[in-house]
Design an enzyme around this catalytic site. Structure first.
Site, PDB file in Angstrom:
ATOM      1  N   GLN A 229      19.113 -18.311 -27.669  1.00 47.69           N
ATOM      2  CA  GLN A 229      17.828 -19.017 -27.628  1.00 47.69           C
ATOM      3  C   GLN A 229      17.011 -18.516 -26.445  1.00 47.69           C
ATOM      4  O   GLN A 229      17.557 -18.240 -25.372  1.00 47.69           O
ATOM      5  CB  GLN A 229      18.076 -20.528 -27.522  1.00 47.69           C
ATOM      6  N   SER A 230      15.706 -18.365 -26.645  1.00 45.75           N
ATOM      7  CA  SER A 230      14.790 -17.892 -25.604  1.00 45.75           C
ATOM      8  C   SER A 230      15.212 -16.491 -25.152  1.00 45.75           C
ATOM      9  O   SER A 230      15.326 -15.604 -25.980  1.00 45.75           O
ATOM     10  CB  SER A 230      14.740 -18.900 -24.453  1.00 45.75           C
ATOM     11  N   VAL A 231      15.478 -16.290 -23.839  1.00 42.18           N
ATOM     12  CA  VAL A 231      15.900 -14.943 -23.450  1.00 42.18           C
ATOM     13  C   VAL A 231      17.265 -14.598 -24.030  1.00 42.18           C
ATOM     14  O   VAL A 231      17.614 -13.413 -24.151  1.00 42.18           O
ATOM     15  CB  VAL A 231      15.912 -14.757 -21.912  1.00 42.18           C
ATOM     16  N   MET A 257      16.751 -17.608 -31.762  1.00 40.03           N
ATOM     17  CA  MET A 257      15.936 -18.816 -31.681  1.00 40.03           C
ATOM     18  C   MET A 257      14.888 -18.666 -30.575  1.00 40.03           C
ATOM     19  O   MET A 257      15.232 -18.545 -29.406  1.00 40.03           O
ATOM     20  CB  MET A 257      16.832 -20.029 -31.396  1.00 40.03           C
TER      21      MET A 257
END
Length: 610
Positions: A229-231, A257
């Site tokens: 998720q994210s980075v 994500m």
């Protein structure tokens, strides 16, 4: 009076019981007979059982402590001696980062150490060694500045328990990797020694550990799905383009994500090298680029380096210090800008992907006080500091203020300007939506996988509404991180989050779809995945208008009208709008074709360095 006093006492008692019960939920207790034996290597792992009945093995090191000469160096895999008994009953330290509280629903950071290159494993009770269960590996986000696999936000019990109850059991693995200065320092000496991007190399080493060892825990090394998720999602993209795509990745599927490698802004090493040199000067090692300077840095106490680097990062990139130390081109692990690598077909092929964004992913990147065009541009100016005036003007034109006036709620009238929502939407598209669309489209278009093997979703629900209200940021809406507790099917979120039945029902539906994807098997609820249309046309060469496809299909999860799939085209007419579903109208309103065509176009990509 007596009745009120009694009622108050009862309320206090119930609160104490609730707190105690919550602590029990989070308790792991060693179980004498819970062990995993790796007979091939003669290693025994001692585990613990959570209150929910899930078997856990924590703080398993996949690499030697990155201290002394191993600091700022590629990870060295662990080689436990034969006969080793590894105590995996308790969580280990978080990698060096700022300590203290982050958000009300995340763990407080208290225990940090360089000896942090560990992973945690969770599995259903009674899992046999020969079970051959599919494996889900979690790469946490946090802007390469903070986070850990042990954060309460990523508690895997609900996911593991639901999967087993549905007859689709899996093994869960969460990994820690180096962050900040320790994970992403760069200099000429580090580049020459191929010791750059240590945090990404840590992830690769952890995935290789899973490939080589997970079978002892009942997992199947040939059915590994990496989820980030994210980075964490961005890093999955960087793993796929690592080494110019010349090396196979140690996983078979991916869920990305709110992130694609396109959020890796300013990917040339100059800025991070300058930040590395600044810390080096502060500790008396000079600002040199040679091996002597590097050796000096390896002798400085990690606490001193952590304090200085975290302080500098957060001062330059408030509040968390993102994009101060981060992945950069090193002509080895990252050989070019990620968007160029995907266009040059320099990636590992054959990896089915689910990728996504959430409706208000950019909400916290803009100040609630944003009220002018200048402040809108300033909301991403710290990170994207090389944008030309023509690019800034184009952005304002693509996101006209009129589009956002309807978003101001009555309770925010006179307090929140439409400019805030305008800035939030631009940030969402720059950081998340358009990079996700670009990576997946280029991956399909350039032969990574067939079009049927890529799906997109937008999440339009959050369980954090009461928390954001208490924080005074109710305008955030479905902000970044919102889909995480649905994935993990966490039924006891903290800080006053929404644990109501409708929210848990959506969590079950969403989690089950990801479980289905991890299994790659149409049985037991496979209709959920089969009814989710692929993101792009089967003939991508005929479905392109420059840097974006001519139409996309997106699954919308949550929102006032429920979950459904929507297809949107760049040639949609007013007549088409009249027969559109709610989800299709919502997707059309986002204007992804025109906006992402610019954000994924050559001019913006070059100026952003993605």
């Amino acid at each position: 009076m007596a009745n009120r006093l009694f009622a108050s006492m009862v309320a206090v008692l119930l609160a104490i019981i609730a707190i105690y019960y919550q602590e029990l939920l989070d308790t792991f207790h060693p179980t004498p007979n819970l062990k995993v034996v790796d007979s091939a290597r003669d290693i025994t792992y001692l585990g613990s059982l959570s209150f929910a009945g899930i078997e856990h093995f924590q703080n398993i090191f996949y690499a030697e402590a990155p201290t002394g000469p191993r600091r700022f160096a590629a990870p060295v895999p662990t080689r436990p001696v034969k006969g080793s008994v590894i105590d995996a009953t308790r969580a280990g330290a978080w990698c060096p980062q700022g300590t203290g509280d982050i958000l009300p629903f995340t763990s407080s950071v208290t225990n940090i150490s360089e000896n942090c290159l560990s992973l945690r494993i969770a599995r259903p009770p009674g899992t046999r060694k020969d079970a051959k269960l599919p494996v889900a590996v979690w790469i946490h986000g946090g802007g390469h500045a903070l986070g850990s696999a042990s954060d309460i936000l990523y508690e895997p019990d609900g996911l593991v328990k639901l999967a087993a109850a549905d007859g689709l059991p899996l093994v869960y693995v969460g990994i820690n990797y180096r962050l900040g200065l320790f994970g992403f320092a760069t200099s000429e000496a580090l580049i020459e020694r191929k010791d750059t991007n240590a945090g990404l190399r840590d992830q690769r080493a952890a995935l290789e550990w899973v490939r080589d060892n997970i079978e002892s825990f009942g997992g199947d090394p040939k059915r590994v799905t990496v989820v980030g998720q994210s980075v964490g999602a961005s890093d999955i993209g960087l793993q796929l383009t690592a080494f110019g795509g010349d090396q196979d990745v140690p996983f078979q599927q991916a869920v990305m994500m709110s992130g694609g490698p396109g959020l890796n802004f300013n990917s040339q090493p100059d800025l991070v090298a300058s930040n590395t040199a600044a810390i080096s000067q502060q500790v008396g090692c000079g600002g040199g680029k040679d091996l002597q300077t590097l050796e000096c840095l390896r002798g400085i106490p990690f606490e001193q380096l952590t304090n200085l680097s975290v302080t500098a990062s957060r001062a330059a990139r408030p509040p968390f210090g993102e994009a101060y130390f981060y992945p950069t081109i090193d002509d080895d692990f990252i050989q070019d800008r990620p968007s160029q690598l995907t266009r040059a077909r320099k990636f590992t092929k054959g990896i089915p992907i689910i990728a996504s964004w959430v409706t208000n992913d950019g909400a916290w990147y803009a100040l609630p006080t944003t009220a002018t065009d200048h402040e809108v541009l300033g909301s991403f100016g710290l990170w994207l500091h090389k944008l030309s005036e023509s690019t800034k003007e184009k952005l304002l034109h693509l996101y006209p203020l009129d589009d956002f006036e309807h978003m101001v709620k009555s309770e925010h009238e006179g307090q929140i300007s439409p400019q805030y929502y305008r800035a939030a939407q631009i940030n969402r598209d720059i950081w998340f939506t358009c990079p996700v669309l670009d990576f997946t489209w280029q991956y399909v278009k350039n032969g990574g996988v067939g079009a049927s093997q890529v799906r997109l979703y937008e999440f339009n629900q959050t369980r954090y509404t009461p928390v954001f209200d208490s924080m005074g940021v109710s305008m955030w809406g479905v902000a970044h991180l919102s889909d995480i507790p649905y994935l993990f099917y966490n039924d006891h979120l903290r800080a006053g989050a929404d644990n109501s039945d409708p929210q848990l029902a959506l969590a079950r539906d969403f989690s089950r779809i990801i479980i289905q994807f991890v299994h790659g098997d149409p049985k037991g609820g496979g209709d959920r995945l089969q009814s989710w249309p692929p993101a792009f046309s089967n003939e991508p060469s005929k479905s392109s208008t420059g840097d974006v496809p001519s139409h996309i299909s997106v699954r919308l999860f949550g929102g006032p009208h429920g979950s459904e799939s929507a297809t949107c085209s760049d040639s949609t007419t007013e007549t088409d709008m009249e027969v559109m579903t709610y989800a299709e109208k919502a997707l059309h309103w986002e204007k992804l074709f025109s906006r992402c065509a610019f954000l994924n176009g050559q001019q913006f990509r070059e100026e952003a360095g993605v």
